[in-house]
Write a protein that holds these residues in place. Sequence first.
Motif, PDB file in Angstrom:
ATOM      1  N   LEU A  42      -9.895  61.243  76.916  1.00 40.60           N
ATOM      2  CA  LEU A  42     -10.254  59.949  76.333  1.00 40.60           C
ATOM      3  C   LEU A  42     -10.712  58.982  77.428  1.00 40.60           C
ATOM      4  CD1 LEU A  42     -10.314  57.804  74.070  1.00 40.60           C
ATOM      5  CD2 LEU A  42      -7.853  57.498  74.418  1.00 40.60           C
ATOM      6  N   ALA A  43      -9.986  58.954  78.535  1.00 40.92           N
ATOM      7  CA  ALA A  43     -10.264  57.988  79.606  1.00 40.92           C
ATOM      8  C   ALA A  43     -11.645  58.197  80.228  1.00 40.92           C
ATOM      9  CB  ALA A  43      -9.174  58.075  80.680  1.00 40.92           C
ATOM     10  N   VAL A  44     -12.073  59.442  80.371  1.00 40.22           N
ATOM     11  CA  VAL A  44     -13.393  59.679  80.981  1.00 40.22           C
ATOM     12  C   VAL A  44     -14.523  59.582  79.956  1.00 40.22           C
ATOM     13  CG1 VAL A  44     -12.517  61.091  82.873  1.00 40.22           C
ATOM     14  CG2 VAL A  44     -13.261  62.206  80.759  1.00 40.22           C
ATOM     15  N   VAL A  77       0.385  55.855  68.808  1.00 37.41           N
ATOM     16  CA  VAL A  77      -0.939  55.218  68.731  1.00 37.41           C
ATOM     17  C   VAL A  77      -1.970  56.307  69.018  1.00 37.41           C
ATOM     18  CG1 VAL A  77      -0.343  52.814  69.112  1.00 37.41           C
ATOM     19  CG2 VAL A  77      -0.606  54.293  71.087  1.00 37.41           C
ATOM     20  N   VAL A  78      -2.910  56.444  68.074  1.00 29.66           N
ATOM     21  CA  VAL A  78      -3.773  57.636  68.041  1.00 29.66           C
ATOM     22  C   VAL A  78      -5.237  57.213  67.859  1.00 29.66           C
ATOM     23  CG1 VAL A  78      -4.194  59.807  66.817  1.00 29.66           C
ATOM     24  CG2 VAL A  78      -1.855  58.898  66.949  1.00 29.66           C
ATOM     25  N   PRO A  79      -6.125  57.639  68.754  1.00 28.34           N
ATOM     26  CA  PRO A  79      -7.545  57.299  68.576  1.00 28.34           C
ATOM     27  C   PRO A  79      -8.119  57.983  67.336  1.00 28.34           C
ATOM     28  CG  PRO A  79      -7.283  58.862  70.388  1.00 28.34           C
ATOM     29  CD  PRO A  79      -5.895  58.460  69.950  1.00 28.34           C
ATOM     30  N   ARG A  80      -9.039  57.298  66.686  1.00 24.06           N
ATOM     31  CA  ARG A  80      -9.644  57.856  65.461  1.00 24.06           C
ATOM     32  C   ARG A  80     -10.505  59.078  65.775  1.00 24.06           C
ATOM     33  NH1 ARG A  80      -9.163  54.068  61.237  1.00 24.06           N
ATOM     34  NH2 ARG A  80      -8.657  51.960  61.927  1.00 24.06           N
ATOM     35  N   VAL A  81     -11.098  59.094  66.976  1.00 24.51           N
ATOM     36  CA  VAL A  81     -11.943  60.223  67.388  1.00 24.51           C
ATOM     37  C   VAL A  81     -11.084  61.220  68.165  1.00 24.51           C
ATOM     38  CG1 VAL A  81     -13.930  60.877  68.812  1.00 24.51           C
ATOM     39  CG2 VAL A  81     -14.026  58.814  67.397  1.00 24.51           C
ATOM     40  N   HIS A  82     -11.329  62.494  67.938  1.00 25.96           N
ATOM     41  CA  HIS A  82     -10.524  63.539  68.575  1.00 25.96           C
ATOM     42  C   HIS A  82     -10.884  63.714  70.050  1.00 25.96           C
ATOM     43  CE1 HIS A  82      -8.168  67.331  68.628  1.00 25.96           C
ATOM     44  NE2 HIS A  82      -9.002  67.601  69.617  1.00 25.96           N
ATOM     45  N   TYR A  83      -9.894  63.531  70.915  1.00 26.09           N
ATOM     46  CA  TYR A  83      -9.943  63.983  72.310  1.00 26.09           C
ATOM     47  C   TYR A  83      -8.656  64.758  72.545  1.00 26.09           C
ATOM     48  CZ  TYR A  83     -13.675  60.558  72.807  1.00 26.09           C
ATOM     49  OH  TYR A  83     -14.840  59.868  72.644  1.00 26.09           O
ATOM     50  N   GLU A  99      -3.539  49.026  62.633  1.00 28.83           N
ATOM     51  CA  GLU A  99      -4.821  49.703  62.831  1.00 28.83           C
ATOM     52  C   GLU A  99      -5.718  48.831  63.697  1.00 28.83           C
ATOM     53  OE1 GLU A  99      -6.898  51.653  59.509  1.00 28.83           O
ATOM     54  OE2 GLU A  99      -5.326  50.850  58.207  1.00 28.83           O
ATOM     55  N   SER A 100      -6.652  49.466  64.372  1.00 28.97           N
ATOM     56  CA  SER A 100      -7.677  48.734  65.112  1.00 28.97           C
ATOM     57  C   SER A 100      -9.002  49.471  64.914  1.00 28.97           C
ATOM     58  CB  SER A 100      -7.306  48.664  66.605  1.00 28.97           C
ATOM     59  OG  SER A 100      -7.245  49.977  67.136  1.00 28.97           O
ATOM     60  N   GLU A 101     -10.041  48.960  65.570  1.00 31.87           N
ATOM     61  CA  GLU A 101     -11.353  49.588  65.396  1.00 31.87           C
ATOM     62  C   GLU A 101     -11.318  51.073  65.769  1.00 31.87           C
ATOM     63  OE1 GLU A 101     -14.453  47.714  67.654  1.00 31.87           O
ATOM     64  OE2 GLU A 101     -15.963  49.175  67.015  1.00 31.87           O
ATOM     65  N   HIS A 102     -10.634  51.374  66.864  1.00 32.47           N
ATOM     66  CA  HIS A 102     -10.699  52.742  67.406  1.00 32.47           C
ATOM     67  C   HIS A 102      -9.427  53.554  67.238  1.00 32.47           C
ATOM     68  CE1 HIS A 102     -14.584  52.143  69.405  1.00 32.47           C
ATOM     69  NE2 HIS A 102     -14.147  50.940  69.728  1.00 32.47           N
ATOM     70  N   ALA A 103      -8.356  52.950  66.707  1.00 28.46           N
ATOM     71  CA  ALA A 103      -7.063  53.652  66.720  1.00 28.46           C
ATOM     72  C   ALA A 103      -6.200  53.267  65.528  1.00 28.46           C
ATOM     73  CB  ALA A 103      -6.323  53.327  68.016  1.00 28.46           C
ATOM     74  N   GLU A 119     -13.777  52.029  76.155  1.00 25.22           N
ATOM     75  CA  GLU A 119     -13.552  51.003  75.136  1.00 25.22           C
ATOM     76  C   GLU A 119     -12.461  51.456  74.174  1.00 25.22           C
ATOM     77  OE1 GLU A 119     -17.090  49.453  73.142  1.00 25.22           O
ATOM     78  OE2 GLU A 119     -15.883  49.108  71.353  1.00 25.22           O
ATOM     79  N   ALA A 120     -12.525  52.717  73.741  1.00 24.40           N
ATOM     80  CA  ALA A 120     -11.490  53.246  72.834  1.00 24.40           C
ATOM     81  C   ALA A 120     -10.142  53.321  73.536  1.00 24.40           C
ATOM     82  CB  ALA A 120     -11.901  54.617  72.306  1.00 24.40           C
ATOM     83  N   LEU A 121     -10.144  53.630  74.835  1.00 22.17           N
ATOM     84  CA  LEU A 121      -8.886  53.682  75.591  1.00 22.17           C
ATOM     85  C   LEU A 121      -8.237  52.297  75.651  1.00 22.17           C
ATOM     86  CD1 LEU A 121      -6.875  55.195  77.435  1.00 22.17           C
ATOM     87  CD2 LEU A 121      -8.338  54.514  79.356  1.00 22.17           C
ATOM     88  N   ALA A 122      -9.032  51.278  75.980  1.00 23.16           N
ATOM     89  CA  ALA A 122      -8.496  49.914  76.054  1.00 23.16           C
ATOM     90  C   ALA A 122      -7.994  49.466  74.687  1.00 23.16           C
ATOM     91  CB  ALA A 122      -9.575  48.960  76.571  1.00 23.16           C
TER      92      ALA A 122
END
Length: 107
Positions: free
Chosen positions: A52-54, A40-46, A20-24, A58-61
């Motif tokens: 996600l990239a646009v 690997v999945v971001p916690r916020v829905h895109y 786990e990480s802060e954003h994913a 920070e969440a992408l990195a």
Amino acid sequence: MDCIFCKITSGEIPATFVAESEHAVAFNDINPTQPVHVLVVPRVHYTDVAHLAVSDTEALADLIQLGVKVAEMTSTGSFRLQFNTGAEAGQTVFHAHGHITSRTPRS
Ligand code: 5GP
Ligand code: ZN
């Protein structure tokens, strides 16, 4: 919104996170195509990685760094990080996610 990955990242559906990480979060694919196959999945829905990239670099990195960490944990270091983007590219779950796959698991 009826999104399976939102239910997994929020804990509504129990899942074992590989890391786990802060954003994913990272968890094993239910239908692995390689000896190592982790999502690997971001916690916020895109919808996909392009959104996600646009929207949140920070969440992408953070997502990519988590993917690299998972690859180092689970494989010999040779791996793929793939983002299927759009139905015609094979995307079936419309919550951004990267596939970490490797033919050479860490023994
Ligand atoms: P896509 O085809 O959208 O790039 O990848 C979606 C991936 O999610 C597929 O490899 C599929 O096996 C995986 N998947 C779909 N539903 C679930 C689920 O409920 N749990 C897990 N762990 N993986 C899932
Ligand atoms: Zn979602």
